[in-house]
Write a protein that holds these residues in place. Structure first.
Motif, PDB file in Angstrom:
ATOM      1  N   VAL A 182       0.816  -1.213   0.000  1.00 59.26           N
ATOM      2  CA  VAL A 182       0.000   0.000   0.000  1.00 59.26           C
ATOM      3  C   VAL A 182       0.850   1.264   0.000  1.00 59.26           C
ATOM      4  N   THR A 183       1.859   1.313   0.868  1.00 56.41           N
ATOM      5  CA  THR A 183       2.692   2.521   0.959  1.00 56.41           C
ATOM      6  C   THR A 183       3.408   2.794  -0.357  1.00 56.41           C
ATOM      7  N   ASP A 184       3.963   1.737  -0.974  1.00 55.84           N
ATOM      8  CA  ASP A 184       4.634   1.902  -2.273  1.00 55.84           C
ATOM      9  C   ASP A 184       3.635   2.372  -3.333  1.00 55.84           C
ATOM     10  N   ALA A 185       2.431   1.815  -3.302  1.00 52.82           N
ATOM     11  CA  ALA A 185       1.405   2.201  -4.271  1.00 52.82           C
ATOM     12  C   ALA A 185       1.055   3.674  -4.130  1.00 52.82           C
ATOM     13  N   ILE A 186       0.917   4.149  -2.897  1.00 53.48           N
ATOM     14  CA  ILE A 186       0.568   5.551  -2.659  1.00 53.48           C
ATOM     15  C   ILE A 186       1.637   6.476  -3.234  1.00 53.48           C
ATOM     16  N   ALA A 187       2.901   6.134  -3.015  1.00 52.08           N
ATOM     17  CA  ALA A 187       3.987   6.976  -3.527  1.00 52.08           C
ATOM     18  C   ALA A 187       3.973   7.035  -5.048  1.00 52.08           C
ATOM     19  N   VAL A 188       3.760   5.895  -5.698  1.00 51.22           N
ATOM     20  CA  VAL A 188       3.751   5.850  -7.158  1.00 51.22           C
ATOM     21  C   VAL A 188       2.540   6.595  -7.719  1.00 51.22           C
ATOM     22  N   VAL A 192       1.846  10.073 -10.222  1.00 49.16           N
ATOM     23  CA  VAL A 192       0.980  10.213 -11.396  1.00 49.16           C
ATOM     24  C   VAL A 192       0.287  11.573 -11.385  1.00 49.16           C
ATOM     25  N   LEU A 193      -0.201  11.979 -10.216  1.00 53.42           N
ATOM     26  CA  LEU A 193      -0.878  13.277 -10.121  1.00 53.42           C
ATOM     27  C   LEU A 193       0.080  14.422 -10.433  1.00 53.42           C
ATOM     28  N   VAL A 194       1.328  14.288 -10.025  1.00 55.03           N
ATOM     29  CA  VAL A 194       2.323  15.325 -10.345  1.00 55.03           C
ATOM     30  C   VAL A 194       2.575  15.365 -11.855  1.00 55.03           C
ATOM     31  N   SER A 204      -9.333  11.676 -17.151  1.00 54.51           N
ATOM     32  CA  SER A 204      -9.802  10.354 -16.745  1.00 54.51           C
ATOM     33  C   SER A 204      -8.721   9.600 -15.976  1.00 54.51           C
ATOM     34  N   MET A 205      -7.454   9.785 -16.354  1.00 57.20           N
ATOM     35  CA  MET A 205      -6.374   9.136 -15.615  1.00 57.20           C
ATOM     36  C   MET A 205      -6.272   9.684 -14.196  1.00 57.20           C
ATOM     37  N   ARG A 206      -6.467  10.982 -14.044  1.00 50.99           N
ATOM     38  CA  ARG A 206      -6.409  11.581 -12.708  1.00 50.99           C
ATOM     39  C   ARG A 206      -7.569  11.069 -11.840  1.00 50.99           C
ATOM     40  N   ARG A 207      -8.752  10.926 -12.450  1.00 49.34           N
ATOM     41  CA  ARG A 207      -9.881  10.391 -11.689  1.00 49.34           C
ATOM     42  C   ARG A 207      -9.606   8.965 -11.227  1.00 49.34           C
ATOM     43  N   GLU A 208      -9.074   8.137 -12.129  1.00 52.13           N
ATOM     44  CA  GLU A 208      -8.780   6.751 -11.773  1.00 52.13           C
ATOM     45  C   GLU A 208      -7.676   6.695 -10.713  1.00 52.13           C
ATOM     46  N   THR A 209      -6.680   7.566 -10.826  1.00 50.65           N
ATOM     47  CA  THR A 209      -5.599   7.612  -9.841  1.00 50.65           C
ATOM     48  C   THR A 209      -6.141   8.005  -8.472  1.00 50.65           C
ATOM     49  N   VAL A 233      -1.089  14.796  -4.318  1.00 47.07           N
ATOM     50  CA  VAL A 233      -2.389  14.840  -3.656  1.00 47.07           C
ATOM     51  C   VAL A 233      -2.722  16.260  -3.225  1.00 47.07           C
ATOM     52  N   LEU A 234      -1.752  16.950  -2.639  1.00 43.85           N
ATOM     53  CA  LEU A 234      -2.045  18.284  -2.125  1.00 43.85           C
ATOM     54  C   LEU A 234      -2.258  19.299  -3.250  1.00 43.85           C
ATOM     55  N   ARG A 235      -1.617  19.103  -4.377  1.00 40.44           N
ATOM     56  CA  ARG A 235      -1.908  19.977  -5.513  1.00 40.44           C
ATOM     57  C   ARG A 235      -3.321  19.716  -6.036  1.00 40.44           C
ATOM     58  N   GLU A 236      -3.733  18.434  -6.022  1.00 42.76           N
ATOM     59  CA  GLU A 236      -5.093  18.113  -6.433  1.00 42.76           C
ATOM     60  C   GLU A 236      -6.094  18.721  -5.457  1.00 42.76           C
ATOM     61  N   VAL A 237      -5.778  18.670  -4.156  1.00 44.89           N
ATOM     62  CA  VAL A 237      -6.634  19.309  -3.152  1.00 44.89           C
ATOM     63  C   VAL A 237      -6.741  20.801  -3.433  1.00 44.89           C
ATOM     64  N   ARG A 238      -5.617  21.418  -3.725  1.00 43.90           N
ATOM     65  CA  ARG A 238      -5.615  22.858  -4.026  1.00 43.90           C
ATOM     66  C   ARG A 238      -6.511  23.160  -5.222  1.00 43.90           C
ATOM     67  N   ALA A 239      -6.403  22.325  -6.282  1.00 45.94           N
ATOM     68  CA  ALA A 239      -7.226  22.549  -7.478  1.00 45.94           C
ATOM     69  C   ALA A 239      -8.708  22.395  -7.157  1.00 45.94           C
ATOM     70  N   LEU A 240      -9.047  21.398  -6.335  1.00 47.19           N
ATOM     71  CA  LEU A 240     -10.443  21.191  -5.960  1.00 47.19           C
ATOM     72  C   LEU A 240     -10.970  22.355  -5.124  1.00 47.19           C
ATOM     73  N   VAL A 241     -10.136  22.856  -4.211  1.00 46.80           N
ATOM     74  CA  VAL A 241     -10.550  23.996  -3.388  1.00 46.80           C
ATOM     75  C   VAL A 241     -10.752  25.225  -4.257  1.00 46.80           C
ATOM     76  N   ASP A 242      -9.828  25.463  -5.189  1.00 43.13           N
ATOM     77  CA  ASP A 242      -9.979  26.612  -6.084  1.00 43.13           C
ATOM     78  C   ASP A 242     -11.275  26.509  -6.890  1.00 43.13           C
ATOM     79  N   ASP A 243     -11.569  25.303  -7.371  1.00 42.28           N
ATOM     80  CA  ASP A 243     -12.808  25.075  -8.117  1.00 42.28           C
ATOM     81  C   ASP A 243     -14.019  25.325  -7.214  1.00 42.28           C
ATOM     82  N   GLY A 244     -13.932  24.837  -5.984  1.00 40.32           N
ATOM     83  CA  GLY A 244     -15.033  25.036  -5.044  1.00 40.32           C
ATOM     84  C   GLY A 244     -15.246  26.491  -4.691  1.00 40.32           C
ATOM     85  N   VAL A 245     -14.153  27.209  -4.473  1.00 37.49           N
ATOM     86  CA  VAL A 245     -14.247  28.637  -4.159  1.00 37.49           C
ATOM     87  C   VAL A 245     -14.893  29.396  -5.313  1.00 37.49           C
ATOM     88  N   GLU A 246     -14.427  29.113  -6.544  1.00 38.28           N
ATOM     89  CA  GLU A 246     -14.982  29.785  -7.721  1.00 38.28           C
ATOM     90  C   GLU A 246     -16.479  29.469  -7.854  1.00 38.28           C
TER      91      GLU A 246
END
Length: 351
Positions: A182-188, A192-194, A204-209, A233-246
């Motif tokens: 699990v830990t190795d999978a999370i790092a890999v 992908v998100l980066v 679609s790849m980001r959604r599956e990831t 993950v944290l960049r994706e969180v930032r993007a989601l927050v920006d989308d939510g704020v907008e």
């Protein structure tokens, strides 16, 4: 049992594609020309015929040419592995186009091995990309495929081929998760998100990831054993927050709540104060939005969850969070999300 092909008439010859005429002239109809060709030349011609026939959906002829080319090339593999890699690549394409992904994948994996040994980068990259396509179509990842994904990811990353690196990483992350790593999978998967942050057509790849990362979260028994959140993950969180704020500023409250909910799901493995602060803020803002929509059950649930988070952070940050959430200070929320992503990047989390 294969039957002999009937004699070719003049009309048959004239109706042949140009490439087939040349091949038949050189390999069948003119023994003197055939004797001047090396085995390598013959294997190369047959390999090209295999691909040409497959493109015309003449699969029996494609397989016949490809298998003959493979037999000849294997006899030369010790001295010319690149030739065998190229022939196997074309044979793999023929199998794949005939909807036999199992044989196609096997040919691509063998092509990859020989092309790498022979230093043929063009064939190597094509075989790797085609093998990824076959695996993405649902082919199982046994040990051979798992070893390929590890090697493929490293080769494409060294060549700065980000789309292929991301695809290989996504498949490798899933394979690691299936193996309980699990830990190795999370790092890999975070990688992908980066990689896909600035790639077009990677939604679609980001959604599956993200789905795989959430599945990894569920498999972590003790939150204390969870690795820190990576920059992806944290960049994706930032993007989601920006989308939510907008969305909130435009009055699209359901969209805001959806974005914040997805961001919270990604923060399940939070362990550092800044991420916990962000989670508490998201929960409180979500509760305020639910309250304005007269959604009492959602308001109560979010407030309870927010209360548990607030109790775990220091008094002064807790007051800061509660004050800004009460006033729906969305600018502060967006700033907090950006700061969390920056801190992740600075500490170099992830592979």
């Amino acid at each position: 049992m294969m039957t002999e092909a009937p004699d070719t008439t003049a009309a048959d010859f004239l109706n042949m594609p140009a490439y087939e005429r040349v091949a038949r002239f050189a390999l069948v109809d003119t023994p003197a020309v055939r004797r001047t060709l090396s085995d390598r030349d013959v294997a190369s011609v047959l390999g090209s015929l295999c691909l040409a026939y497959a493109q015309e959906e003449r699969y029996d002829e494609a397989f016949a040419a490809g298998l003959r080319a493979r037999r000849i090339a294997r006899g030369l593999a010790a001295d010319d592995p690149a030739l065998l890699g190229h022939v196997l690549l074309n044979l793999g394409v023929a199998h794949s186009q005939a909807d036999d992904l199992e044989k196609g994948l096997a040919a691509y994996l063998e092509s990859w091995t020989h092309a790498r040994r022979g230093g043929d980068e063009e064939t190597l990259f094509k075989a790797g990309a085609n093998a990824l396509l076959a695996l993405e179509a649902g082919r199982p990842t046994g040990e051979a495929e798992f070893a390929f994904l590890q090697e493929c990811r490293a080769v494409f990353e060294a060549a700065d081929r980000e789309p292929e690196t991301a695809r290989a990483s996504r498949l490798l992350g899933e394979a690691l998760l299936d193996r309980g790593r699990v830990t190795d999978a999370i790092a890999v998967l975070d990688r992908v998100l980066v990689l896909t942050e600035s790639l077009g057509g990677a939604r679609s790849m980001r959604r599956e990831t993200t789905r795989l990362l959430l599945e990894a979260d569920r498999r972590i028994g003790d939150p204390a054993d969870a690795p820190p959140l990576g920059p992806g993950v944290l960049r994706e969180v930032r993007a989601l927050v920006d989308d939510g704020v907008e969305s909130a500023l435009r009055g699209i409250v359901p969209r805001t709540r959806t974005c914040f909910s997805r961001a919270l799901a990604l923060l399940e493995r939070r362990a550092r104060p800044r991420e916990r602060l962000l989670a508490a803020f998201l929960l409180l803002v979500g509760a305020r939005l639910a309250f304005h929509e007269d959604d009492e059950p959602a308001t109560i649930e979010l407030m309870e969850r927010a209360g548990r988070e607030v109790e775990l952070i220091k008094p002064s940050p807790a007051e800061w969070v509660k004050t800004r959430a009460y006033h729906l200070d969305l600018g502060a929320l967006s700033t907090l999300a950006r700061n969390a992503a920056v801190s992740a990047r600075e500490r170099g989390s992830g592979p």
